[in-house]
Design an enzyme around this catalytic site. Structure first.
Site, short mmCIF file in Angstrom:
data_model
loop_
_atom_site.label_atom_id
_atom_site.label_comp_id
_atom_site.label_asym_id
_atom_site.label_seq_id
_atom_site.Cartn_x
_atom_site.Cartn_y
_atom_site.Cartn_z
N GLU A 19 33.20 20.12 -57.26
CA GLU A 19 33.64 18.92 -56.56
C GLU A 19 32.48 18.04 -56.14
O GLU A 19 31.38 18.51 -55.87
CB GLU A 19 34.42 19.34 -55.31
N CYS A 56 28.15 13.55 -51.98
CA CYS A 56 27.83 14.97 -51.82
C CYS A 56 28.06 15.63 -53.18
O CYS A 56 29.16 15.58 -53.73
CB CYS A 56 28.77 15.53 -50.75
N CYS A 90 28.58 30.27 -56.02
CA CYS A 90 27.25 30.43 -55.43
C CYS A 90 26.99 31.91 -55.24
O CYS A 90 27.88 32.66 -54.84
CB CYS A 90 27.18 29.72 -54.08
N CYS A 102 27.28 33.38 -48.35
CA CYS A 102 27.33 33.25 -46.88
C CYS A 102 28.74 33.56 -46.37
O CYS A 102 29.73 33.16 -46.98
CB CYS A 102 26.91 31.84 -46.46
N CYS A 104 31.32 30.56 -45.83
CA CYS A 104 31.42 29.52 -46.87
C CYS A 104 32.40 29.93 -47.96
O CYS A 104 32.29 31.01 -48.55
CB CYS A 104 30.04 29.27 -47.46
N CYS A 122 32.79 20.13 -45.31
CA CYS A 122 31.78 21.14 -45.66
C CYS A 122 32.33 22.54 -45.70
O CYS A 122 33.07 22.95 -44.82
CB CYS A 122 30.71 21.17 -44.60
N1 SAH Z 1 23.82 25.95 -50.58
C1 SAH Z 1 23.28 24.91 -49.81
C2 SAH Z 1 24.02 23.60 -49.95
C3 SAH Z 1 25.51 23.64 -50.01
S1 SAH Z 1 26.36 24.10 -48.55
C4 SAH Z 1 23.16 25.32 -48.36
O1 SAH Z 1 23.70 26.35 -47.99
O2 SAH Z 1 22.48 24.61 -47.62
C5 SAH Z 1 26.24 22.62 -47.57
C6 SAH Z 1 26.35 22.87 -46.07
O3 SAH Z 1 27.69 23.24 -45.71
C7 SAH Z 1 25.46 23.99 -45.58
O4 SAH Z 1 24.77 23.65 -44.41
C8 SAH Z 1 26.45 25.08 -45.31
O5 SAH Z 1 25.94 26.00 -44.41
C9 SAH Z 1 27.62 24.30 -44.79
N2 SAH Z 1 28.86 25.07 -44.80
C10 SAH Z 1 29.20 26.05 -45.66
N3 SAH Z 1 30.43 26.53 -45.36
C11 SAH Z 1 30.87 25.85 -44.28
C12 SAH Z 1 32.07 25.87 -43.52
N4 SAH Z 1 33.08 26.69 -43.84
N5 SAH Z 1 32.18 25.01 -42.50
C13 SAH Z 1 31.19 24.14 -42.21
N6 SAH Z 1 30.04 24.07 -42.90
C14 SAH Z 1 29.87 24.91 -43.92
FE1 SF4 Z 2 25.95 29.14 -51.17
FE2 SF4 Z 2 27.78 28.36 -49.40
FE3 SF4 Z 2 25.68 29.80 -48.59
FE4 SF4 Z 2 25.31 27.23 -49.37
S1 SF4 Z 2 26.51 27.93 -47.60
S2 SF4 Z 2 24.10 29.04 -49.94
S3 SF4 Z 2 26.88 27.10 -51.01
S4 SF4 Z 2 27.30 30.49 -50.01
#
Ligand code: SAH
Ligand code: SF4
Length: 381
Positions: A91, A104, A111, A115, A118, A342
């Site tokens: 996306e 974005c 990924c 995390c 996420c 996000c």
């Molecule tokens: N992988 C990279 C970039 C993509 S994620 C990273 O982790 O920085 C982009 C942002 O969205 C990151 O700061 C991530 O921590 C945040 N993010 C991921 N899951 C989220 C969620 N469920 N709610 C709010 N922010 C989230």
């Molecule tokens: Fe990957 Fe999501 Fe962690 Fe960013 S926040 S590194 S996209 S798992």
């Protein structure tokens, strides 16, 4: 097989043109047709010699990504879902504001970092996107929006790019860097280094390489003030713990286009959001790394088992930081009505068999996540 010209930065395109027996300035003309005018057909390129157009038609193509869906929010946010084959989708989200338009962009299908909070992480890793697939998101959005927003000739729809879509951009480094170069190139999208942001969960060696190869604005996803808490939230922390990450941020700042790093901190109810955590965060960064803090309200998805911190707790947390002299913003969530904030971008997958396999491995919602905007504090959108 025909080469996809979206895969090349200008040097790469010049090398390709040389193989066809053409001079570098032809590559520049071609590059401008592709990225500045959005051309996908060599016949449109009226100032290129017919002979060159013939050679290109036989050896190259300008190949965007098929669009599975486009959703527009009442607040102007637009989200596209692109098919990247084999049942995977990625996306991109456009976030308009008064003085800028931010896109974005995704860097991977899924990924590998995984995390806890996420949705992309829960989905697992499918594959790296090619340079052309990263750029296809921008190429489509820019040229589509120029028409849709009725922009005057020469006016740009997208003024900022944030690599905050699906995937960890620094784990797809070799394809990311040429894409960044096209975004920055005056013959491409002409964005300044301050208006292109790479967001990373902390791939330390690649932060050093990015600083040397192509320094752009940097956002680091922190989410915890100590290793004991960050280890389970951002598993990459076990490899590159906070002390190493902070050192890498400082090394990055030596050459960065901005004099601060933006730390992103996703506020998780009862997990990382107490005033004690905020004080620990102050101790971690104050006087050590030049930074701004961007607090992100957690965007829930069913399988996470986590909840968004209540507004008052976010305010109390922010107050501790602000009182300590740290510039802090709370990110506004955009595109709520179209699931575009996000951390919820999981990509809607067409192949349901594959979805079921994934659901077995990690039961997540296979719906696009709302991708909200990037940090306002860093001026990146
Ligand atoms: N992988 C990279 C970039 C993509 S994620 C990273 O982790 O920085 C982009 C942002 O969205 C990151 O700061 C991530 O921590 C945040 N993010 C991921 N899951 C989220 C969620 N469920 N709610 C709010 N922010 C989230
Ligand atoms: Fe990957 Fe999501 Fe962690 Fe960013 S926040 S590194 S996209 S798992």
């Amino acid at each position: 097989m025909a080469a996809n010209l979206l895969d090349f930065d200008l040097d790469g395109l010049a090398a390709f043109c040389e193989q066809l027996g053409e001079k570098r300035f032809r590559a520049t003309q071609l590059f401008r047709w592709i990225h500045q005018k959005g051309a996908s057909d060599f016949d449109q390129m009226s100032d290129l010699a017919k002979s060159l157009r013939g050679k290109l038609a036989g050896s190259a193509e300008i190949c965007g990504l098929p669009i599975l869906s486009e959703q527009a929010s009442t607040d102007g946010t637009i989200k596209w879902l692109f098919d990247v084959g084999n049942g995977d989708a990625v996306e991109a989200v456009f976030i308009p504001e008064e003085d800028r338009g931010t896109l974005c962009v995704s860097s991977q299908a899924g990924c590998a970092v995984g995390c806890r909070f996420c949705s992309t992480g829960h989905q697992g890793f499918s594959r790296n996107l090619a340079t052309g697939e990263i750029l296809a998101q921008l190429w489509h959005a820019e040229h589509h929006l120029r028409g849709r927003l009725n922009l005057a000739p020469g006016e740009r729809a997208i003024t900022n790019v944030v690599m905050m879509g699906m995937g960890e951009p620094l784990q797809n480094y070799d394809r990311l860097v040429p894409a960044l170069r096209v975004m920055l190139d005056d013959h491409g999208y002409g964005l300044s280094r301050r208006r292109v942001t790479v967001s990373t969960s902390g791939v330390v060696p690649m932060m050093d390489r990015l600083r040397d190869d192509c320094p752009v604005a940097l956002a680091v996803s922190l989410h915890a003030p100590n290793d004991a808490l960050r280890d389970p939230l951002v598993p990459l922390n076990r490899k590159y713990p906070l002390a190493e990450l902070m050192d890498a941020c400082n090394r990055y700042l030596d050459k960065a286009p901005r004099d601060f790093v933006t730390f992103e901190y996703c506020m998780l109810d009862g997990v990382n959001d107490s005033e004690e955590h905020a004080r620990e965060l102050v101790a971690l960064v104050r006087g050590k790394v030049s930074c701004k803090l961007n607090l992100i309200p957690f965007n829930p998805f069913p399988a996470s088992g986590l909840k968004r911190s209540p507004r008052e707790r976010v305010q109390a947390f922010a107050k501790v930081l602000i009182d300590a002299g740290i510039v802090t913003t709370v990110r506004k969530t955009r595109g709520d009505d179209i699931d575009a904030a996000c951390g919820q971008l999981a990509g809607e997958v067409r192949d349901r068999t594959r979805v079921e396999q994934r659901m077995t491995r990690a039961p997540i919602a296979i719906v696009p996540r709302p991708a909200s905007g990037p940090a306002r504090s860093q001026g990146s959108r």
